[in-house]
Design an enzyme around this catalytic site. Sequence first.
Site, PDB file in Angstrom:
ATOM      1  N   HIS A   2      -5.217  -9.823   8.695  1.00 41.01           N
ATOM      2  CA  HIS A   2      -3.962  -9.087   8.495  1.00 41.01           C
ATOM      3  C   HIS A   2      -2.756  -9.894   8.987  1.00 41.01           C
ATOM      4  O   HIS A   2      -2.723 -10.349  10.129  1.00 41.01           O
ATOM      5  CB  HIS A   2      -4.032  -7.758   9.254  1.00 41.01           C
ATOM      6  CG  HIS A   2      -2.798  -6.918   9.111  1.00 41.01           C
ATOM      7  ND1 HIS A   2      -2.702  -5.883   8.209  1.00 41.01           N
ATOM      8  CD2 HIS A   2      -1.598  -6.963   9.758  1.00 41.01           C
ATOM      9  CE1 HIS A   2      -1.502  -5.320   8.325  1.00 41.01           C
ATOM     10  NE2 HIS A   2      -0.812  -5.967   9.250  1.00 41.01           N
ATOM     11  N   HIS A  12       1.689  -2.098   5.656  1.00 40.49           N
ATOM     12  CA  HIS A  12       1.513  -2.440   4.244  1.00 40.49           C
ATOM     13  C   HIS A  12       2.487  -1.667   3.360  1.00 40.49           C
ATOM     14  O   HIS A  12       2.911  -2.158   2.313  1.00 40.49           O
ATOM     15  CB  HIS A  12       0.083  -2.123   3.806  1.00 40.49           C
ATOM     16  CG  HIS A  12      -0.937  -3.105   4.264  1.00 40.49           C
ATOM     17  ND1 HIS A  12      -1.203  -4.273   3.587  1.00 40.49           N
ATOM     18  CD2 HIS A  12      -1.761  -3.094   5.334  1.00 40.49           C
ATOM     19  CE1 HIS A  12      -2.163  -4.946   4.215  1.00 40.49           C
ATOM     20  NE2 HIS A  12      -2.517  -4.251   5.286  1.00 40.49           N
ATOM     21  N   ASP A  47      -3.553  -8.454   3.517  1.00 40.13           N
ATOM     22  CA  ASP A  47      -4.891  -8.698   4.044  1.00 40.13           C
ATOM     23  C   ASP A  47      -5.516  -9.771   3.181  1.00 40.13           C
ATOM     24  O   ASP A  47      -5.611  -9.608   1.948  1.00 40.13           O
ATOM     25  CB  ASP A  47      -5.749  -7.427   3.968  1.00 40.13           C
ATOM     26  CG  ASP A  47      -5.239  -6.321   4.876  1.00 40.13           C
ATOM     27  OD1 ASP A  47      -4.494  -6.622   5.819  1.00 40.13           O
ATOM     28  OD2 ASP A  47      -5.609  -5.157   4.641  1.00 40.13           O
ATOM     29  N   ARG A  93       0.858  -1.200   0.000  1.00 35.72           N
ATOM     30  CA  ARG A  93       0.000   0.000   0.000  1.00 35.72           C
ATOM     31  C   ARG A  93       0.891   1.246   0.000  1.00 35.72           C
ATOM     32  O   ARG A  93       1.656   1.461   0.942  1.00 35.72           O
ATOM     33  CB  ARG A  93      -0.888   0.006   1.236  1.00 35.72           C
ATOM     34  CG  ARG A  93      -1.819   1.206   1.355  1.00 35.72           C
ATOM     35  CD  ARG A  93      -2.565   1.177   2.683  1.00 35.72           C
ATOM     36  NE  ARG A  93      -3.264  -0.086   2.891  1.00 35.72           N
ATOM     37  CZ  ARG A  93      -3.749  -0.499   4.063  1.00 35.72           C
ATOM     38  NH1 ARG A  93      -3.591   0.264   5.140  1.00 35.72           N
ATOM     39  NH2 ARG A  93      -4.359  -1.654   4.162  1.00 35.72           N
ATOM     40  N   GLU A 124      -7.291  -7.742  13.721  1.00 39.10           N
ATOM     41  CA  GLU A 124      -7.795  -8.006  12.368  1.00 39.10           C
ATOM     42  C   GLU A 124      -7.446  -9.437  11.969  1.00 39.10           C
ATOM     43  O   GLU A 124      -6.275  -9.741  11.706  1.00 39.10           O
ATOM     44  CB  GLU A 124      -7.187  -7.020  11.365  1.00 39.10           C
ATOM     45  CG  GLU A 124      -7.543  -5.569  11.647  1.00 39.10           C
ATOM     46  CD  GLU A 124      -6.819  -4.583  10.733  1.00 39.10           C
ATOM     47  OE1 GLU A 124      -7.173  -3.392  10.761  1.00 39.10           O
ATOM     48  OE2 GLU A 124      -5.901  -5.012   9.995  1.00 39.10           O
TER      49      GLU A 124
END
Length: 223
Positions: free
Chosen positions: A205, A137, A144, A92, A202
């Site tokens: 993740h 990320h 994810d 990301r 999460e």
Amino acid sequence: MKIRILTIILLLTSLFKLWSQLPKGFSYIKDIAPSIQKELRYCHHNNFVGIPIEGYEFDVLITSTATAKALKKVQKELIQKGYSLKIFDAYRPQRAVDHFVRWARSINDTLMKSKFYPEIKKTSLFKLGYIASKSGHSRGSSVDLTIIEIKTEKELDMGSTYDFFGTSSHISHQKLTKKQKKNRALLQKVMAKYNFRPYKNEWWHFTLRNEPFPKTYFNFPIK
């Protein structure tokens, strides 16, 4: 004329390679583990912001090469059981993280609240750790993901949807059915086996242990 056309083709090919070149140590997942499925949420509208996110210019998955190779091992084991990985997000860019931060500060923008954070006030997203100015990320080794059945292409029921901001997404959440607990356990076990560590809040993740760029936050676009 033929020589001129050939020269133009070679020039365009070189330009394309330069345009699509990744930093050293990064790879496209499709080049290493092509059977892994994807739904790159931030490249489209089905995400907690409700629009494509800055930096996601093309629907491809990128990670550090070490992460992609580890995911290939996970995928190989899952395929033997009739399953496949499905990735929602991988590398990301920092510019995407900055987009999230701006969105979180825009209190009146609650387009996707009912789907992704129905019980949480948007003003609490920073405090609760759902939004931050830096993301693992962006270091290239976090992903994810979930598991799908190969025959049906349906996601296993994990008890909450991807990117749901709430306690039901926590790994330790207990208000789950036996099937949901079993599905989460399968994901956690197979990822841990191939050197990925989870994130407690999460279930989807994971970050590669001993990641190659532990202190570098990259900002090159996904294309």
